[in-house]
Design a protein around this motif. Structure first.
Motif, PDB file in Angstrom:
ATOM      1  N   PRO A   1       0.786  -1.230   0.000  1.00 40.81           N
ATOM      2  CA  PRO A   1       0.000   0.000   0.000  1.00 40.81           C
ATOM      3  C   PRO A   1       0.819   1.282   0.000  1.00 40.81           C
ATOM      4  O   PRO A   1       0.327   2.317  -0.424  1.00 40.81           O
ATOM      5  CB  PRO A   1      -0.832  -0.103   1.295  1.00 40.81           C
ATOM      6  CG  PRO A   1      -0.409  -1.323   1.995  1.00 40.81           C
ATOM      7  CD  PRO A   1       0.559  -2.071   1.171  1.00 40.81           C
ATOM      8  N   ASN A   2       2.068   1.241   0.485  1.00 35.77           N
ATOM      9  CA  ASN A   2       2.855   2.470   0.605  1.00 35.77           C
ATOM     10  C   ASN A   2       4.124   2.371  -0.250  1.00 35.77           C
ATOM     11  O   ASN A   2       5.228   2.256   0.264  1.00 35.77           O
ATOM     12  CB  ASN A   2       3.209   2.658   2.094  1.00 35.77           C
ATOM     13  CG  ASN A   2       3.996   3.926   2.325  1.00 35.77           C
ATOM     14  OD1 ASN A   2       3.893   4.884   1.552  1.00 35.77           O
ATOM     15  ND2 ASN A   2       4.809   3.925   3.358  1.00 35.77           N
ATOM     16  N   PRO A   3       3.961   2.415  -1.594  1.00 38.31           N
ATOM     17  CA  PRO A   3       5.121   2.188  -2.461  1.00 38.31           C
ATOM     18  C   PRO A   3       6.077   3.379  -2.481  1.00 38.31           C
ATOM     19  O   PRO A   3       5.703   4.492  -2.096  1.00 38.31           O
ATOM     20  CB  PRO A   3       4.494   1.992  -3.845  1.00 38.31           C
ATOM     21  CG  PRO A   3       3.207   2.711  -3.783  1.00 38.31           C
ATOM     22  CD  PRO A   3       2.749   2.684  -2.357  1.00 38.31           C
ATOM     23  N   PRO A   4       7.322   3.166  -2.912  1.00 38.66           N
ATOM     24  CA  PRO A   4       8.282   4.263  -3.006  1.00 38.66           C
ATOM     25  C   PRO A   4       7.896   5.272  -4.077  1.00 38.66           C
ATOM     26  O   PRO A   4       7.168   4.941  -5.010  1.00 38.66           O
ATOM     27  CB  PRO A   4       9.596   3.568  -3.390  1.00 38.66           C
ATOM     28  CG  PRO A   4       9.263   2.177  -3.767  1.00 38.66           C
ATOM     29  CD  PRO A   4       7.886   1.869  -3.311  1.00 38.66           C
ATOM     30  N   GLU A   5       8.403   6.504  -3.896  1.00 35.09           N
ATOM     31  CA  GLU A   5       8.177   7.537  -4.925  1.00 35.09           C
ATOM     32  C   GLU A   5       9.406   7.614  -5.824  1.00 35.09           C
ATOM     33  O   GLU A   5      10.534   7.448  -5.353  1.00 35.09           O
ATOM     34  CB  GLU A   5       7.959   8.894  -4.250  1.00 35.09           C
ATOM     35  CG  GLU A   5       6.589   9.008  -3.597  1.00 35.09           C
ATOM     36  CD  GLU A   5       6.463  10.275  -2.748  1.00 35.09           C
ATOM     37  OE1 GLU A   5       7.219  11.248  -2.973  1.00 35.09           O
ATOM     38  OE2 GLU A   5       5.626  10.262  -1.834  1.00 35.09           O
ATOM     39  N   PHE A   6       9.196   7.905  -7.097  1.00 32.29           N
ATOM     40  CA  PHE A   6      10.306   8.044  -8.052  1.00 32.29           C
ATOM     41  C   PHE A   6      11.006   9.390  -7.852  1.00 32.29           C
ATOM     42  O   PHE A   6      10.327  10.367  -7.537  1.00 32.29           O
ATOM     43  CB  PHE A   6       9.787   7.986  -9.492  1.00 32.29           C
ATOM     44  CG  PHE A   6       9.057   6.718  -9.808  1.00 32.29           C
ATOM     45  CD1 PHE A   6       9.708   5.492  -9.781  1.00 32.29           C
ATOM     46  CD2 PHE A   6       7.698   6.738 -10.133  1.00 32.29           C
ATOM     47  CE1 PHE A   6       9.031   4.317 -10.087  1.00 32.29           C
ATOM     48  CE2 PHE A   6       7.016   5.571 -10.427  1.00 32.29           C
ATOM     49  CZ  PHE A   6       7.685   4.361 -10.408  1.00 32.29           C
ATOM     50  N   PRO A   7      12.314   9.482  -8.070  1.00 28.32           N
ATOM     51  CA  PRO A   7      13.191   8.343  -8.310  1.00 28.32           C
ATOM     52  C   PRO A   7      13.581   7.699  -6.977  1.00 28.32           C
ATOM     53  O   PRO A   7      13.661   8.386  -5.962  1.00 28.32           O
ATOM     54  CB  PRO A   7      14.413   8.996  -8.966  1.00 28.32           C
ATOM     55  CG  PRO A   7      14.471  10.368  -8.358  1.00 28.32           C
ATOM     56  CD  PRO A   7      13.045  10.767  -8.068  1.00 28.32           C
ATOM     57  N   PHE A   8      13.835   6.394  -6.989  1.00 23.13           N
ATOM     58  CA  PHE A   8      14.328   5.740  -5.773  1.00 23.13           C
ATOM     59  C   PHE A   8      15.415   4.743  -6.143  1.00 23.13           C
ATOM     60  O   PHE A   8      15.607   4.448  -7.331  1.00 23.13           O
ATOM     61  CB  PHE A   8      13.188   5.070  -5.000  1.00 23.13           C
ATOM     62  CG  PHE A   8      12.534   3.879  -5.663  1.00 23.13           C
ATOM     63  CD1 PHE A   8      12.964   2.590  -5.402  1.00 23.13           C
ATOM     64  CD2 PHE A   8      11.464   4.051  -6.536  1.00 23.13           C
ATOM     65  CE1 PHE A   8      12.344   1.500  -5.996  1.00 23.13           C
ATOM     66  CE2 PHE A   8      10.839   2.968  -7.133  1.00 23.13           C
ATOM     67  CZ  PHE A   8      11.280   1.684  -6.858  1.00 23.13           C
ATOM     68  N   ILE A   9      16.145   4.296  -5.112  1.00 20.68           N
ATOM     69  CA  ILE A   9      17.173   3.272  -5.351  1.00 20.68           C
ATOM     70  C   ILE A   9      16.731   1.987  -4.680  1.00 20.68           C
ATOM     71  O   ILE A   9      16.272   2.005  -3.527  1.00 20.68           O
ATOM     72  CB  ILE A   9      18.556   3.731  -4.839  1.00 20.68           C
ATOM     73  CG1 ILE A   9      19.063   4.859  -5.745  1.00 20.68           C
ATOM     74  CG2 ILE A   9      19.559   2.574  -4.841  1.00 20.68           C
ATOM     75  CD1 ILE A   9      20.396   5.437  -5.358  1.00 20.68           C
ATOM     76  N   CYS A  10      16.840   0.896  -5.413  1.00 19.50           N
ATOM     77  CA  CYS A  10      16.495  -0.413  -4.854  1.00 19.50           C
ATOM     78  C   CYS A  10      17.751  -1.269  -4.787  1.00 19.50           C
ATOM     79  O   CYS A  10      18.487  -1.392  -5.759  1.00 19.50           O
ATOM     80  CB  CYS A  10      15.427  -1.092  -5.717  1.00 19.50           C
ATOM     81  SG  CYS A  10      14.882  -2.673  -5.021  1.00 19.50           S
ATOM     82  N   LEU A  11      17.978  -1.851  -3.620  1.00 16.24           N
ATOM     83  CA  LEU A  11      19.049  -2.838  -3.449  1.00 16.24           C
ATOM     84  C   LEU A  11      18.401  -4.217  -3.608  1.00 16.24           C
ATOM     85  O   LEU A  11      17.599  -4.617  -2.765  1.00 16.24           O
ATOM     86  CB  LEU A  11      19.664  -2.686  -2.055  1.00 16.24           C
ATOM     87  CG  LEU A  11      20.650  -3.777  -1.628  1.00 16.24           C
ATOM     88  CD1 LEU A  11      21.960  -3.666  -2.407  1.00 16.24           C
ATOM     89  CD2 LEU A  11      20.937  -3.683  -0.124  1.00 16.24           C
ATOM     90  N   THR A  12      18.705  -4.882  -4.723  1.00 14.02           N
ATOM     91  CA  THR A  12      18.112  -6.206  -4.967  1.00 14.02           C
ATOM     92  C   THR A  12      19.137  -7.267  -4.598  1.00 14.02           C
ATOM     93  O   THR A  12      20.208  -7.348  -5.210  1.00 14.02           O
ATOM     94  CB  THR A  12      17.715  -6.366  -6.444  1.00 14.02           C
ATOM     95  OG1 THR A  12      16.977  -5.217  -6.852  1.00 14.02           O
ATOM     96  CG2 THR A  12      16.844  -7.596  -6.633  1.00 14.02           C
ATOM     97  N   VAL A  13      18.811  -8.053  -3.587  1.00 15.42           N
ATOM     98  CA  VAL A  13      19.763  -9.041  -3.059  1.00 15.42           C
ATOM     99  C   VAL A  13      19.121 -10.420  -3.017  1.00 15.42           C
ATOM    100  O   VAL A  13      18.196 -10.663  -2.254  1.00 15.42           O
ATOM    101  CB  VAL A  13      20.263  -8.636  -1.650  1.00 15.42           C
ATOM    102  CG1 VAL A  13      21.475  -7.744  -1.748  1.00 15.42           C
ATOM    103  CG2 VAL A  13      19.190  -7.955  -0.817  1.00 15.42           C
ATOM    104  N   SER A  14      19.618 -11.321  -3.862  1.00 13.77           N
ATOM    105  CA  SER A  14      19.026 -12.660  -3.900  1.00 13.77           C
ATOM    106  C   SER A  14      20.133 -13.697  -3.992  1.00 13.77           C
ATOM    107  O   SER A  14      21.319 -13.376  -3.877  1.00 13.77           O
ATOM    108  CB  SER A  14      18.085 -12.768  -5.101  1.00 13.77           C
ATOM    109  OG  SER A  14      18.826 -12.838  -6.287  1.00 13.77           O
ATOM    110  N   GLY A  15      19.734 -14.953  -4.234  1.00 15.76           N
ATOM    111  CA  GLY A  15      20.720 -16.022  -4.346  1.00 15.76           C
ATOM    112  C   GLY A  15      21.536 -15.896  -5.616  1.00 15.76           C
ATOM    113  O   GLY A  15      22.655 -16.407  -5.700  1.00 15.76           O
TER     114      GLY A  15
END
Ligand code: KG4
Ligand code: ZN
Length: 336
Positions: free
Chosen positions: A122-136
């Motif tokens: 319900p409370n998404p980030p506003e543009f512009p934003f930085i996302c740290l994507t960390v997976s396997g």
């Protein structure tokens, strides 16, 4: 507004979701537990399990959403990156399904979908934003200018953060996947037990974790040479110190990128964002700097088809359909 079926088959989760008018109606995941005894994902086994599970998973998603396949407007699927054989199952299924129903196909990049999982809350980030994507499989800093306008600012040059957790856990004799095991042990350990090194990279926003794993190997080797019970006695402290260094590396680079870009909103995504220390320290970092922190619910952090539905929905609205000659790709951030 479209009704979409979305498929995810890039690694070891066979998943299907249904989205109606941008609202998630079903999100089904069949995790492949058969890989655990091997200590990692076996690509051929993953392909075969996707092949066995995909029809059942799609039927379950449609049933749960109470949507008949005749009501579908498009089929979205993960085109890449991922394991080729695994991607081929989802791609072929999506093509056949869309072709039979006479509806468009929408090809989705898995890494962009991880970022867009932030819009399933319900409370998404506003543009512009930085996302740290960390997976396997990945560690990326992504500048998100708009839903479909993203730039990778930095990524790993060797292991992914989740891989650092999983390989470290394996060295310590912990079961696969090791991330949650280290997380649990670290909660009762002392991170000051050992000072793991911060690997150097040519570019400040690149990541490197392979040296950390080697440092752990030497710590265990030397410790065990002096005391055969070394790991048993100190496993919580070792886990805490190792995890602390991984999280510090991730957050230092995220902070650097945020300052460079002057963004006000930061997000994390991917399976490693389930980590308790990462969540706490990410929130604290944002609070200290006056940044807004965004963390998707855990179900949308690990591999899932809800995020493919979100990305597919946005691409469909942008008129971005794929042809029946579309083929998967194993690497990359943009559609091939
Ligand atoms: O996003 P994901 O489900 O699959 C990939 O696309 O790779 O991420 C799986 C990764 C694994 O490496 C797993 O060990 C890690 O996420 N992971 C964690 C935690 N839960 C899952 N790592 C650290 N702490 C956790 N609590
Ligand atoms: Zn993933």
């Amino acid at each position: 507004m479209p009704t979409l079926l979305a498929l995810e088959s890039s690694c070891d989760e066979t998943a299907a979701a249904v989205m109606v008018d941008g609202q998630l109606r079903a999100n089904i995941i069949a995790a492949q537990l058969d890989h655990a005894p091997y200590g990692g994902v076996i690509p051929e086994l993953a392909s075969r399990l996707h092949q066995q599970q995909i029809v059942r998973v799609v039927e379950a998603a449609l049933r749960e959403a109470k949507v008949d396949k005749s009501a579908l407007d498009a089929v979205a699927f993960t085109q890449g990156p991922g394991l080729l054989g695994a991607l081929l199952v989802g791609t072929s299924f999506a093509k056949a399904y869309a072709f039979a129903l006479g509806i468009p196909l929408v090809a989705v990049n898995h890494m962009q979908a991880h970022v867009l999982a932030n819009f399933l809350q319900p409370n998404p980030p506003e543009f512009p934003f930085i996302c740290l994507t960390v997976s396997g499989g990945h560690t990326q800093l992504v500048l998100v200018r708009d839903y479909l306008n993203m730039v990778v600012l930095g990524e790993t040059i060797d292991d992914a953060a989740g891989e650092a957790f999983d390989k470290g856990a394996k060295l310590m004799g912990l079961p696969y996947p090791g991330g949650p095991e280290i997380d649990k042990l670290a909660a009762r350990g002392d991170a000051g037990f050992h000072d793991f090194p911060t690997p150097r990279t040519a570019e400040p926003l690149q990541f490197s974790f392979s040296g950390l794993k080697t440092a752990l190997r030497y710590l265990l080797r030397d410790g065990l040479a002096a005391d055969p019970d070394y790991v048993d006695k100190h496993e919580a402290d070792i886990a805490a110190a190792y995890q602390h260094r991984i999280i510090s590396i991730l957050l230092d680079k995220l902070a650097l990128a945020a300052r460079e870009q002057g963004v006000q909103h930061l997000a994390i995504a991917g399976g490693v964002s389930a980590n308790r220390e990462l969540r706490q320290r990410f929130q604290a970092l944002c609070d200290e700097n006056g940044w807004q922190a965004h963390i998707p619910p855990f179900a949308y952090c690990t591999d899932n088809a809800a995020m493919i539905a979100m990305a597919g929905h946005l691409r469909f609205l942008a008129g971005d359909h794929a042809g029946l000659d579309v083929a998967p790709y194993t690497r990359g951030f943009e559609r091939a």
